[in-house]
Design an enzyme around this catalytic site. Structure first.
Site, PDB file in Angstrom:
ATOM      1  N   PHE A   1       1.216  -1.461   0.119  1.00  0.00           N
ATOM      2  CA  PHE A   1       0.091   0.344  -0.108  1.00  0.00           C
ATOM      3  C   PHE A   1       1.053   0.820  -0.172  1.00  0.00           C
ATOM      4  O   PHE A   1       0.060   2.279   0.588  1.00  0.00           O
ATOM      5  CB  PHE A   1      -1.015  -0.339   1.564  1.00  0.00           C
ATOM      6  CG  PHE A   1      -2.128   0.919   1.244  1.00  0.00           C
ATOM      7  CD1 PHE A   1      -3.151   0.996  -0.219  1.00  0.00           C
ATOM      8  CD2 PHE A   1      -2.153   2.228   1.837  1.00  0.00           C
ATOM      9  CE1 PHE A   1      -4.248   1.658  -0.494  1.00  0.00           C
ATOM     10  CE2 PHE A   1      -3.394   2.706   1.956  1.00  0.00           C
ATOM     11  CZ  PHE A   1      -4.182   2.218   0.972  1.00  0.00           C
TER      12      PHE A   1
ATOM     13  N   THR B   1       3.746  -4.645  -4.437  1.00  0.00           N
ATOM     14  CA  THR B   1       5.443  -4.298  -3.281  1.00  0.00           C
ATOM     15  C   THR B   1       6.443  -3.771  -3.878  1.00  0.00           C
ATOM     16  O   THR B   1       6.052  -3.414  -5.628  1.00  0.00           O
ATOM     17  CB  THR B   1       5.665  -5.790  -2.777  1.00  0.00           C
ATOM     18  OG1 THR B   1       5.772  -6.823  -3.758  1.00  0.00           O
ATOM     19  CG2 THR B   1       4.279  -6.111  -1.998  1.00  0.00           C
TER      20      THR B   1
ATOM     21  N   LYS C   1       7.561  -5.118 -11.121  1.00  0.00           N
ATOM     22  CA  LYS C   1       8.695  -6.347 -12.328  1.00  0.00           C
ATOM     23  C   LYS C   1       9.225  -7.064 -12.157  1.00  0.00           C
ATOM     24  O   LYS C   1       9.367  -7.890 -12.880  1.00  0.00           O
ATOM     25  CB  LYS C   1       9.302  -5.301 -12.832  1.00  0.00           C
ATOM     26  CG  LYS C   1       8.935  -3.903 -13.220  1.00  0.00           C
ATOM     27  CD  LYS C   1       9.777  -2.418 -13.329  1.00  0.00           C
ATOM     28  CE  LYS C   1       9.335  -2.283 -12.219  1.00  0.00           C
ATOM     29  NZ  LYS C   1       9.218  -0.293 -11.848  1.00  0.00           N
TER      30      LYS C   1
ATOM     31  N   GLU D   1       0.084  -4.882 -16.963  1.00  0.00           N
ATOM     32  CA  GLU D   1       0.463  -4.154 -17.557  1.00  0.00           C
ATOM     33  C   GLU D   1       1.239  -2.661 -16.586  1.00  0.00           C
ATOM     34  O   GLU D   1       2.094  -1.987 -18.053  1.00  0.00           O
ATOM     35  CB  GLU D   1      -0.825  -3.251 -17.290  1.00  0.00           C
ATOM     36  CG  GLU D   1      -0.993  -1.520 -18.674  1.00  0.00           C
ATOM     37  CD  GLU D   1      -0.961  -2.096 -20.374  1.00  0.00           C
ATOM     38  OE1 GLU D   1      -1.957  -3.355 -21.088  1.00  0.00           O
ATOM     39  OE2 GLU D   1       0.407  -2.066 -20.612  1.00  0.00           O
TER      40      GLU D   1
ATOM     41  N   GLY E   1       7.274  10.413  -7.194  1.00  0.00           N
ATOM     42  CA  GLY E   1       6.218   9.250  -6.864  1.00  0.00           C
ATOM     43  C   GLY E   1       6.786   8.820  -7.878  1.00  0.00           C
ATOM     44  O   GLY E   1       6.752   7.519  -8.158  1.00  0.00           O
TER      45      GLY E   1
ATOM     46  N   GLU F   1      11.736   4.710  -8.005  1.00  0.00           N
ATOM     47  CA  GLU F   1      12.280   3.503  -7.028  1.00  0.00           C
ATOM     48  C   GLU F   1      12.097   3.312  -5.199  1.00  0.00           C
ATOM     49  O   GLU F   1      13.392   4.572  -5.205  1.00  0.00           O
ATOM     50  CB  GLU F   1      12.578   1.932  -7.273  1.00  0.00           C
ATOM     51  CG  GLU F   1      12.594   1.461  -8.665  1.00  0.00           C
ATOM     52  CD  GLU F   1      10.998   1.033  -8.931  1.00  0.00           C
ATOM     53  OE1 GLU F   1      11.001   0.178  -8.458  1.00  0.00           O
ATOM     54  OE2 GLU F   1      10.757   2.127  -9.714  1.00  0.00           O
TER      55      GLU F   1
ATOM     56  N   ASP G   1      16.502  -0.906 -13.504  1.00  0.00           N
ATOM     57  CA  ASP G   1      14.418  -0.189 -13.803  1.00  0.00           C
ATOM     58  C   ASP G   1      14.223  -1.088 -15.410  1.00  0.00           C
ATOM     59  O   ASP G   1      13.844  -1.704 -15.546  1.00  0.00           O
ATOM     60  CB  ASP G   1      14.038   1.219 -13.427  1.00  0.00           C
ATOM     61  CG  ASP G   1      13.434   0.722 -13.865  1.00  0.00           C
ATOM     62  OD1 ASP G   1      12.338   0.031 -12.845  1.00  0.00           O
ATOM     63  OD2 ASP G   1      12.385   1.555 -14.523  1.00  0.00           O
TER      64      ASP G   1
ATOM     65  N   LYS H   1      12.799  -4.175 -17.301  1.00  0.00           N
ATOM     66  CA  LYS H   1      11.594  -4.004 -18.086  1.00  0.00           C
ATOM     67  C   LYS H   1      12.183  -4.166 -19.521  1.00  0.00           C
ATOM     68  O   LYS H   1      11.536  -4.675 -19.904  1.00  0.00           O
ATOM     69  CB  LYS H   1      11.224  -2.139 -18.457  1.00  0.00           C
ATOM     70  CG  LYS H   1      10.264  -1.666 -17.243  1.00  0.00           C
ATOM     71  CD  LYS H   1      10.693  -0.494 -17.149  1.00  0.00           C
ATOM     72  CE  LYS H   1       9.796  -0.075 -15.807  1.00  0.00           C
ATOM     73  NZ  LYS H   1       9.699   1.476 -15.394  1.00  0.00           N
TER      74      LYS H   1
ATOM     75  N   GLY I   1       4.726   6.753 -12.236  1.00  0.00           N
ATOM     76  CA  GLY I   1       3.138   8.258 -10.967  1.00  0.00           C
ATOM     77  C   GLY I   1       2.350   7.221  -9.935  1.00  0.00           C
ATOM     78  O   GLY I   1       2.398   6.017 -10.684  1.00  0.00           O
TER      79      GLY I   1
END
Ligand code: HSE
Length: 337
Positions: free
Chosen positions: A10, A92, A121, A145, A202, A205, A216, A220, A317
């Site tokens: 959260f 998470t 990821k 997504e 935001g 990471e 990162d 991806k 974001g």
């Protein structure tokens, strides 16, 4: 049917999604017949709760301490296994070394008959084939997504709209934080100030080293290789350089030469092999990727049937990634009603 959600994590993304629910509940019900309740939450820092009758998103956002308890006896795995959610939303933090704890969360959800929507990821980069096969055996949906380009529908675009095409290359700007930093530095900000702002917004990471050193983007690239090129790339196969060596002077020099620095993730076929890389490149202004600014991302597919096709949109974001969760849930809703 009313979907029952367990939110695992959260943080920025889980809260961004909850804010969308708080804002759009009536609209989603009226327009799409989509209704959902948050019936469980587990967050390492904020605490946990199991609430079969559902939690009020407004209270969750304004006074999370009223609902979440750090004394909840079950951990995330216990909550996933025992709650009566129909969908587990896994948001998470990403760990690209092990894919944990998210991979265990996804497996526990499938083992107990729950669909999974994730923005994490790690499981997609490291365990895609295994998780996809688990979901298929149980006839469950596995949606992700938000793992690349946040809510910009790159994954569904490639999987659905470009189905039938072969891809010889996929390349693009896949990290919002670094593109934001490079853009800000181009406008005169220092590296440190630009990174701080990216964290506040935001984009970054939990550990921003993952962004600025290119990990990162590497994750991806691995996801895109798994999903679109059967690449099964390992981390050690991907040449990776981040943006930390780029100074304001380099950016000024590039601008004087009519170029802009971008961190480019690339996958290309070479015979039977798929080759992945992450490298900063000074692109000429004639390259469309050079005009992608801020936390915006872009991906270019080189296809056999359609030539080059580009998708541009938000790359990071809170709300943008929260939207990815919503779009995956709406897709599940369309399929199972
Ligand atoms: N830290 C990531 C980025 C978040 O900046 O792109 C979205 O994956």
């Amino acid at each position: 049917m009313k979907h029952r959600l367990a939110l695992i994590g959260f943080g920025n993304v889980g809260q961004g999604f909850t804010a969308i629910l708080a804002e759009k509940k009536e609209f989603l019900a009226r327009k799409y017949g989509f209704e959902c309740e948050i019936v469980a939450i587990s967050d390492m820092a904020k605490g946990s709760v199991v609430a079969p009758k559902g939690l009020d998103p407004h209270i969750l956002l304004s006074r999370p301490g009223d609902l979440l308890s750090t004394k909840e006896s079950k951990d995330a795995l216990g909550i996933i296994r025992e709650c009566d959610a129909t969908v587990v939303v896994e948001a998470t933090y990403t760990d690209l070394k092990t894919g944990e704890p998210a991979t265990s969360h996804v497996k526990a959800a499938f083992e107990t008959g729950k669909h999974v929507v994730t923005t994490n990821k790690g499981p997609l980069a490291l365990h895609y084939a295994e998780l996809l096969s688990m979901a298929a055996k149980k006839k469950l949906y596995f949606k992700f997504e938000g793992t690349v380009m946040s809510g910009t529908p790159l994954i569904s675009f490639g999987m659905q709209n470009l189905a039938g095409c072969n891809f010889s290359e996929i390349r693009g700007i896949f990290n919002g934080t670094t593109n934001y930093i490079l853009t800000q530095m181009g406008d005169g900000a220092s590296y440190g100030d630009a990174l701080k702002k990216a964290q506040e917004l935001g984009y970054a990471e939990a550990d921003p080293t993952g962004d600025v050193e290119g990990f990162d983007t590497m994750g991806k690239v691995m996801i895109l290789a798994n999903v679109f090129m059967d690449g099964k790339l390992k981390k050690e196969d991907i040449a990776r350089t981040g943006i930390t060596a780029i100074a304001v002077d380099d950016i000024k020099r590039a601008a004087a030469d009519g170029k802009r620095w971008k961190l480019i993730g690339r996958l290309r076929r070479d015979g039977d092999r798929v080759i992945g890389s992450v490298t900063p490149e000074a692109l000429p202004l004639s390259n469309p990727l050079s005009s992608v600014y801020g936390a915006t991302n872009a991906a270019q597919f080189m296809t056999d049937l359609l030539g080059e096709i580009t998708i541009v949109g938000a790359g990071a974001g809170r709300k943008e990634t929260g939207f990815a969760i919503l779009s995956d849930l709406l897709d599940i809703h369309r399929m199972i009603g």
